[in-house]
Design a protein around this motif. Structure first.
Motif, PDB file in Angstrom:
ATOM      1  N   GLU A 106       0.799  -1.020  -0.392  1.00  0.00           N
ATOM      2  CA  GLU A 106       0.374   0.034   0.120  1.00  0.00           C
ATOM      3  C   GLU A 106       1.300   1.637  -0.236  1.00  0.00           C
ATOM      4  N   SER A 124      -3.499   5.129   0.150  1.00  0.00           N
ATOM      5  CA  SER A 124      -3.882   4.957   0.267  1.00  0.00           C
ATOM      6  C   SER A 124      -5.049   4.143   1.717  1.00  0.00           C
ATOM      7  N   SER A 125      -6.023   3.357   1.855  1.00  0.00           N
ATOM      8  CA  SER A 125      -6.332   3.160   3.047  1.00  0.00           C
ATOM      9  C   SER A 125      -5.795   1.878   3.876  1.00  0.00           C
ATOM     10  N   LYS A 162      -4.856  -0.801   6.748  1.00  0.00           N
ATOM     11  CA  LYS A 162      -5.548  -2.300   7.336  1.00  0.00           C
ATOM     12  C   LYS A 162      -4.905  -2.796   8.018  1.00  0.00           C
ATOM     13  N   CYS A 184     -18.660  -5.918   8.865  1.00  0.00           N
ATOM     14  CA  CYS A 184     -17.537  -6.915   8.825  1.00  0.00           C
ATOM     15  C   CYS A 184     -17.066  -7.755  10.288  1.00  0.00           C
ATOM     16  N   LEU A 217     -16.189  -8.218   1.289  1.00  0.00           N
ATOM     17  CA  LEU A 217     -15.464  -6.947   0.798  1.00  0.00           C
ATOM     18  C   LEU A 217     -14.916  -5.913   1.474  1.00  0.00           C
ATOM     19  N   ASN A 218     -15.959  -6.053   2.279  1.00  0.00           N
ATOM     20  CA  ASN A 218     -15.153  -4.743   2.618  1.00  0.00           C
ATOM     21  C   ASN A 218     -14.562  -4.859   4.021  1.00  0.00           C
ATOM     22  N   ALA A 231     -11.789  -7.227   3.571  1.00  0.00           N
ATOM     23  CA  ALA A 231     -11.036  -7.514   2.824  1.00  0.00           C
ATOM     24  C   ALA A 231     -10.350  -5.910   2.788  1.00  0.00           C
ATOM     25  N   GLU A 232     -10.803  -4.887   2.736  1.00  0.00           N
ATOM     26  CA  GLU A 232     -10.254  -3.696   2.978  1.00  0.00           C
ATOM     27  C   GLU A 232      -9.848  -3.076   3.719  1.00  0.00           C
ATOM     28  N   ARG A 233     -10.712  -3.811   5.268  1.00  0.00           N
ATOM     29  CA  ARG A 233      -9.857  -3.328   6.031  1.00  0.00           C
ATOM     30  C   ARG A 233      -9.536  -4.226   6.989  1.00  0.00           C
ATOM     31  N   SER A 249      -5.860  -7.443   6.867  1.00  0.00           N
ATOM     32  CA  SER A 249      -5.193  -8.047   5.912  1.00  0.00           C
ATOM     33  C   SER A 249      -4.997  -8.780   4.880  1.00  0.00           C
ATOM     34  N   ILE A 286     -11.206 -13.905   0.126  1.00  0.00           N
ATOM     35  CA  ILE A 286     -12.625 -13.015   0.499  1.00  0.00           C
ATOM     36  C   ILE A 286     -13.805 -13.827   0.512  1.00  0.00           C
TER      37      ILE A 286
END
Length: 125
Positions: free
Chosen positions: A18, A22-23, A25, A45, A57-58, A60-62, A64, A109
């Motif tokens: 990242e 980027s956001s 995690k 989540c 999916l949410n 997985a964005e938050r 690792s 995921i």
């Protein structure tokens, strides 16, 4: 070993892949209390959320390693009842996570989503 299964806190860290823009995690690791981690994430989540609310999916964005995180959460209590160490459980879920294909459907995921649903279906409300 804490009552939550894993020691320490889960603090957002920038993953190796990242950039600073980027956001962030949560880096799932053996030092992370999986119960604490999920309590700090949104309801979408959490593995105990209803199937129509849980969003892998949410997650997985938050997180690792979403499959390892969900796997640890749902297997922690049974593992402890069987006398398995948390470290051994963690090693198992990390190994399973690392073996997942990288295609865009049957990946870690998707499996996290399936594990969460099976958890809901096999536990009493």
């Amino acid at each position: 070993q804490s009552e939550h299964g894993l020691h320490g806190e889960c603090r957002p860290k920038v993953a190796d892949d990242e950039t600073k823009t980027s956001s962030r995690k949560v880096m799932f690791s053996a030092s992370c209390s999986v119960r604490t981690m999920f309590s700090e994430l949104s309801r979408t989540c959490h593995p105990e959320s209803p199937a129509d609310v849980f969003d892998s999916l949410n997650l997985a964005e938050r997180v690792s390693k979403p499959l390892a995180a969900v796997g640890t959460y749902v297997l922690l209590e049974p593992a402890m009842r069987l006398g398995l160490s948390v470290e051994r459980l963690y090693a198992f879920v990390i190994e399973v996570d690392s073996m997942m294909p990288t295609n865009h459907y049957h990946d870690a995921i998707h499996v996290a989503d399936v594990v969460q649903l099976m958890y809901l279906l096999t536990n009493d409300p």
